[in-house]
Design a protein around this motif. Sequence first.
Motif, PDB file in Angstrom:
ATOM      1  N   CYS A 269       6.877  17.530   3.700  1.00  0.00           N
ATOM      2  CA  CYS A 269       8.152  16.866   3.382  1.00  0.00           C
ATOM      3  C   CYS A 269       8.460  15.680   4.296  1.00  0.00           C
ATOM      4  CB  CYS A 269       9.296  17.874   3.457  1.00  0.00           C
ATOM      5  SG  CYS A 269       9.142  19.229   2.268  1.00  0.00           S
ATOM      6  N   PHE A 270       7.886  15.660   5.476  1.00  0.00           N
ATOM      7  CA  PHE A 270       8.162  14.564   6.412  1.00  0.00           C
ATOM      8  C   PHE A 270       6.920  13.720   6.704  1.00  0.00           C
ATOM      9  CE2 PHE A 270      11.462  17.727   7.225  1.00  0.00           C
ATOM     10  CZ  PHE A 270      12.607  16.951   7.223  1.00  0.00           C
ATOM     11  N   LEU A 271       5.845  14.369   7.148  1.00  0.00           N
ATOM     12  CA  LEU A 271       4.653  13.613   7.536  1.00  0.00           C
ATOM     13  C   LEU A 271       3.945  12.982   6.343  1.00  0.00           C
ATOM     14  CD1 LEU A 271       3.060  15.912  10.294  1.00  0.00           C
ATOM     15  CD2 LEU A 271       4.488  13.885  10.587  1.00  0.00           C
ATOM     16  N   LEU A 272       3.795  13.729   5.235  1.00  0.00           N
ATOM     17  CA  LEU A 272       3.057  13.196   4.087  1.00  0.00           C
ATOM     18  C   LEU A 272       3.694  11.936   3.504  1.00  0.00           C
ATOM     19  CD1 LEU A 272       0.764  13.358   2.065  1.00  0.00           C
ATOM     20  CD2 LEU A 272       2.112  14.997   0.726  1.00  0.00           C
ATOM     21  N   PRO A 273       5.013  11.904   3.217  1.00  0.00           N
ATOM     22  CA  PRO A 273       5.601  10.655   2.697  1.00  0.00           C
ATOM     23  C   PRO A 273       5.451   9.479   3.660  1.00  0.00           C
ATOM     24  CG  PRO A 273       7.085  12.511   2.344  1.00  0.00           C
ATOM     25  CD  PRO A 273       6.003  12.999   3.252  1.00  0.00           C
ATOM     26  N   LEU A 274       5.639   9.741   4.954  1.00  0.00           N
ATOM     27  CA  LEU A 274       5.508   8.678   5.948  1.00  0.00           C
ATOM     28  C   LEU A 274       4.072   8.153   5.999  1.00  0.00           C
ATOM     29  CD1 LEU A 274       6.667   6.971   8.250  1.00  0.00           C
ATOM     30  CD2 LEU A 274       6.203   8.888   9.799  1.00  0.00           C
ATOM     31  N   ARG A 275       3.127   9.068   5.990  1.00  0.00           N
ATOM     32  CA  ARG A 275       1.718   8.665   6.053  1.00  0.00           C
ATOM     33  C   ARG A 275       1.304   7.931   4.784  1.00  0.00           C
ATOM     34  NH1 ARG A 275      -0.487  14.474   8.463  1.00  0.00           N
ATOM     35  NH2 ARG A 275       0.025  14.055  10.652  1.00  0.00           N
ATOM     36  N   PHE A 276       1.781   8.392   3.645  1.00  0.00           N
ATOM     37  CA  PHE A 276       1.447   7.717   2.391  1.00  0.00           C
ATOM     38  C   PHE A 276       1.996   6.293   2.393  1.00  0.00           C
ATOM     39  CE2 PHE A 276       2.323   6.519  -2.006  1.00  0.00           C
ATOM     40  CZ  PHE A 276       1.092   6.758  -2.593  1.00  0.00           C
ATOM     41  N   THR A 277       3.202   6.114   2.915  1.00  0.00           N
ATOM     42  CA  THR A 277       3.793   4.780   2.992  1.00  0.00           C
ATOM     43  C   THR A 277       2.977   3.870   3.897  1.00  0.00           C
ATOM     44  OG1 THR A 277       6.011   5.718   2.655  1.00  0.00           O
ATOM     45  CG2 THR A 277       5.886   3.489   3.575  1.00  0.00           C
ATOM     46  N   LEU A 278       2.574   4.380   5.044  1.00  0.00           N
ATOM     47  CA  LEU A 278       1.767   3.583   5.974  1.00  0.00           C
ATOM     48  C   LEU A 278       0.418   3.229   5.353  1.00  0.00           C
ATOM     49  CD1 LEU A 278       2.446   5.344   9.409  1.00  0.00           C
ATOM     50  CD2 LEU A 278       3.130   3.038   8.731  1.00  0.00           C
ATOM     51  N   ALA A 279      -0.188   4.185   4.648  1.00  0.00           N
ATOM     52  CA  ALA A 279      -1.478   3.934   4.002  1.00  0.00           C
ATOM     53  C   ALA A 279      -1.344   2.844   2.942  1.00  0.00           C
ATOM     54  CB  ALA A 279      -2.035   5.210   3.388  1.00  0.00           C
ATOM     55  N   ALA A 280      -0.273   2.911   2.158  1.00  0.00           N
ATOM     56  CA  ALA A 280      -0.045   1.895   1.127  1.00  0.00           C
ATOM     57  C   ALA A 280       0.142   0.526   1.763  1.00  0.00           C
ATOM     58  CB  ALA A 280       1.178   2.264   0.291  1.00  0.00           C
ATOM     59  N   ILE A 281       0.885   0.471   2.856  1.00  0.00           N
ATOM     60  CA  ILE A 281       1.090  -0.805   3.561  1.00  0.00           C
ATOM     61  C   ILE A 281      -0.240  -1.330   4.101  1.00  0.00           C
ATOM     62  CG2 ILE A 281       2.141  -1.872   5.600  1.00  0.00           C
ATOM     63  CD1 ILE A 281       4.506   0.044   5.227  1.00  0.00           C
ATOM     64  N   GLY A 282      -1.050  -0.427   4.692  1.00  0.00           N
ATOM     65  CA  GLY A 282      -2.333  -0.849   5.267  1.00  0.00           C
ATOM     66  C   GLY A 282      -3.297  -1.371   4.220  1.00  0.00           C
ATOM     67  N   ILE A 283      -3.403  -0.655   3.089  1.00  0.00           N
ATOM     68  CA  ILE A 283      -4.335  -1.065   2.035  1.00  0.00           C
ATOM     69  C   ILE A 283      -3.874  -2.375   1.385  1.00  0.00           C
ATOM     70  CG2 ILE A 283      -5.243  -0.454  -0.236  1.00  0.00           C
ATOM     71  CD1 ILE A 283      -5.190   2.475   0.675  1.00  0.00           C
ATOM     72  N   THR A 284      -2.576  -2.470   1.096  1.00  0.00           N
ATOM     73  CA  THR A 284      -2.046  -3.697   0.496  1.00  0.00           C
ATOM     74  C   THR A 284      -2.243  -4.890   1.426  1.00  0.00           C
ATOM     75  OG1 THR A 284      -0.369  -2.420  -0.699  1.00  0.00           O
ATOM     76  CG2 THR A 284      -0.011  -4.792  -0.503  1.00  0.00           C
ATOM     77  N   SER A 285      -1.966  -4.676   2.708  1.00  0.00           N
ATOM     78  CA  SER A 285      -2.134  -5.757   3.685  1.00  0.00           C
ATOM     79  C   SER A 285      -3.596  -6.180   3.787  1.00  0.00           C
ATOM     80  CB  SER A 285      -1.626  -5.308   5.055  1.00  0.00           C
ATOM     81  OG  SER A 285      -0.258  -4.953   4.999  1.00  0.00           O
ATOM     82  N   MET A 286      -4.502  -5.208   3.693  1.00  0.00           N
ATOM     83  CA  MET A 286      -5.931  -5.511   3.757  1.00  0.00           C
ATOM     84  C   MET A 286      -6.347  -6.388   2.575  1.00  0.00           C
ATOM     85  SD  MET A 286      -8.934  -4.857   5.320  1.00  0.00           S
ATOM     86  CE  MET A 286      -8.863  -3.278   6.172  1.00  0.00           C
ATOM     87  N   ILE A 287      -5.915  -6.010   1.371  1.00  0.00           N
ATOM     88  CA  ILE A 287      -6.294  -6.765   0.173  1.00  0.00           C
ATOM     89  C   ILE A 287      -5.698  -8.171   0.195  1.00  0.00           C
ATOM     90  CG2 ILE A 287      -6.091  -6.859  -2.340  1.00  0.00           C
ATOM     91  CD1 ILE A 287      -6.123  -3.788  -2.337  1.00  0.00           C
ATOM     92  N   VAL A 288      -4.399  -8.260   0.469  1.00  0.00           N
ATOM     93  CA  VAL A 288      -3.723  -9.566   0.476  1.00  0.00           C
ATOM     94  C   VAL A 288      -4.236 -10.439   1.607  1.00  0.00           C
ATOM     95  CG1 VAL A 288      -1.512 -10.739   0.729  1.00  0.00           C
ATOM     96  CG2 VAL A 288      -1.657  -8.637  -0.629  1.00  0.00           C
ATOM     97  N   GLY A 289      -4.348  -9.845   2.796  1.00  0.00           N
ATOM     98  CA  GLY A 289      -4.768 -10.629   3.962  1.00  0.00           C
ATOM     99  C   GLY A 289      -6.174 -11.182   3.839  1.00  0.00           C
ATOM    100  N   THR A 290      -7.117 -10.329   3.437  1.00  0.00           N
ATOM    101  CA  THR A 290      -8.504 -10.804   3.322  1.00  0.00           C
ATOM    102  C   THR A 290      -8.669 -11.785   2.162  1.00  0.00           C
ATOM    103  OG1 THR A 290      -9.012  -8.800   2.025  1.00  0.00           O
ATOM    104  CG2 THR A 290      -9.542  -8.763   4.381  1.00  0.00           C
ATOM    105  N   THR A 291      -7.892 -11.605   1.104  1.00  0.00           N
ATOM    106  CA  THR A 291      -7.955 -12.556  -0.011  1.00  0.00           C
ATOM    107  C   THR A 291      -7.491 -13.939   0.431  1.00  0.00           C
ATOM    108  OG1 THR A 291      -7.571 -10.807  -1.641  1.00  0.00           O
ATOM    109  CG2 THR A 291      -7.143 -13.065  -2.344  1.00  0.00           C
ATOM    110  N   MET A 292      -6.422 -13.985   1.204  1.00  0.00           N
ATOM    111  CA  MET A 292      -5.901 -15.270   1.688  1.00  0.00           C
ATOM    112  C   MET A 292      -6.868 -15.919   2.678  1.00  0.00           C
ATOM    113  SD  MET A 292      -1.860 -14.288   2.204  1.00  0.00           S
ATOM    114  CE  MET A 292      -1.492 -15.895   2.893  1.00  0.00           C
ATOM    115  N   VAL A 293      -7.389 -15.112   3.608  1.00  0.00           N
ATOM    116  CA  VAL A 293      -8.335 -15.646   4.587  1.00  0.00           C
ATOM    117  C   VAL A 293      -9.612 -16.118   3.897  1.00  0.00           C
ATOM    118  CG1 VAL A 293      -9.802 -15.055   6.575  1.00  0.00           C
ATOM    119  CG2 VAL A 293      -7.425 -14.266   6.492  1.00  0.00           C
ATOM    120  N   GLY A 294      -9.994 -15.414   2.838  1.00  0.00           N
ATOM    121  CA  GLY A 294     -11.211 -15.767   2.116  1.00  0.00           C
ATOM    122  C   GLY A 294     -11.170 -17.135   1.459  1.00  0.00           C
TER     123      GLY A 294
END
Length: 372
Positions: free
Chosen positions: A92-117
């Motif tokens: 109820c606490f750790l899973l939602p927080l971790r899922f949010t961080l994972a979504a932020i990390g993956i989205t940032s990876m895709i957007v960031g590397t696409t822009m740098v590319g």
Amino acid sequence: RLPSPSQGIIERDETPMEKEIARLHRVDFEFSDIFYFCRKGFEAIVEDEVTQRFSSEELVSWNLLTRTNVNFHYISLRLTVVWVIGVIVRYCFLLPLRFTLAAIGITSMIVGTTMVGQLPNSSVKNYLSEVVHLTCSRILVRALSGTIHYHNKENKPQKGGICVANHTSPIDAIILTNDGCYAMVGQVHGGLMGVIQRATVKACPHVWFERSEIKDRHLVTKRLREHVADKSKLPILIFPEGTCINNTSVMMFKKGSFEIGGTIYPVAIKYDPQFGDAFWNSSKYNIVSYLLRIMTSWAIVCDVWYMPPMVRKEGEDAVQFANRVRSAIALQGGLTELPWDGGLKRAKVKDTFKEEQQKNYSKMLVRNGSIG
């Protein structure tokens, strides 16, 4: 007293065949010789040293995770209350927080590397690519509540080299890229993984192969050699076992990684199973189920040892070099060294292994005059 996880449920006798079959002073075959092979067979049926490496490590004490206590028996009300509170905290606490961080990390990876590319090849592009990869990897490690201890950082892999490590989980790559950037090697995937691969390769010289290309050893070796020859490119990250092992041992290293040439930077990774089981049993769980198990664990705690670089010695073939590197990693990580191929997770034992034992026995008989 409970046995340690490294102890088996049976005590094995490692006496060689010639000493075990106690009749070498005779020259005739004896029917009792089969007892040696029967006992070895029974030992393998009860507890062989290979297949147990493809299931989660047994814990000495329960860590309040349901998956580590499948045969749960009621002990006390107090312990049950503590376990229920733990479930509420993790789901109820750790899973939602971790899922949010994972979504932020993956989205940032895709957007960031696409822009740098989109930038032209230059030192600025390489710098920004490393910043994006490091930042996103560290966000993803936070999403796992990762606590990682890096040792001997003076031995970190350098550009133009090859980093090889024991393999326990897909998150091994994230654990290592949390402390440095690497060029990944692997097969092209579809879905979300494919999107990430296509985005990251624009910013960093990862080496992705099509399904038809991965079986062409000469093509794979050629592309890897070209990468290593360029000393300005990031070190290649390779897991020579070729499959995930439960972090209690190191199994056979495929020789292909050691035929490329260049400097090998061994890395040993050891997880602490008391806080969460990082091992991915791919024959039992798909990647989604595995990630859910990881994100509902208490934490991912591990040690990473960077080891001194190693080069192939004069007169040493690729197999001998691979075994030497494997031994060094096993010793540093406190892991059991096994000569078996990790491919046995999904394949049957080759007939050559059985034939080898038959040849050894026949040679022993010939040497003692039973034959000929």
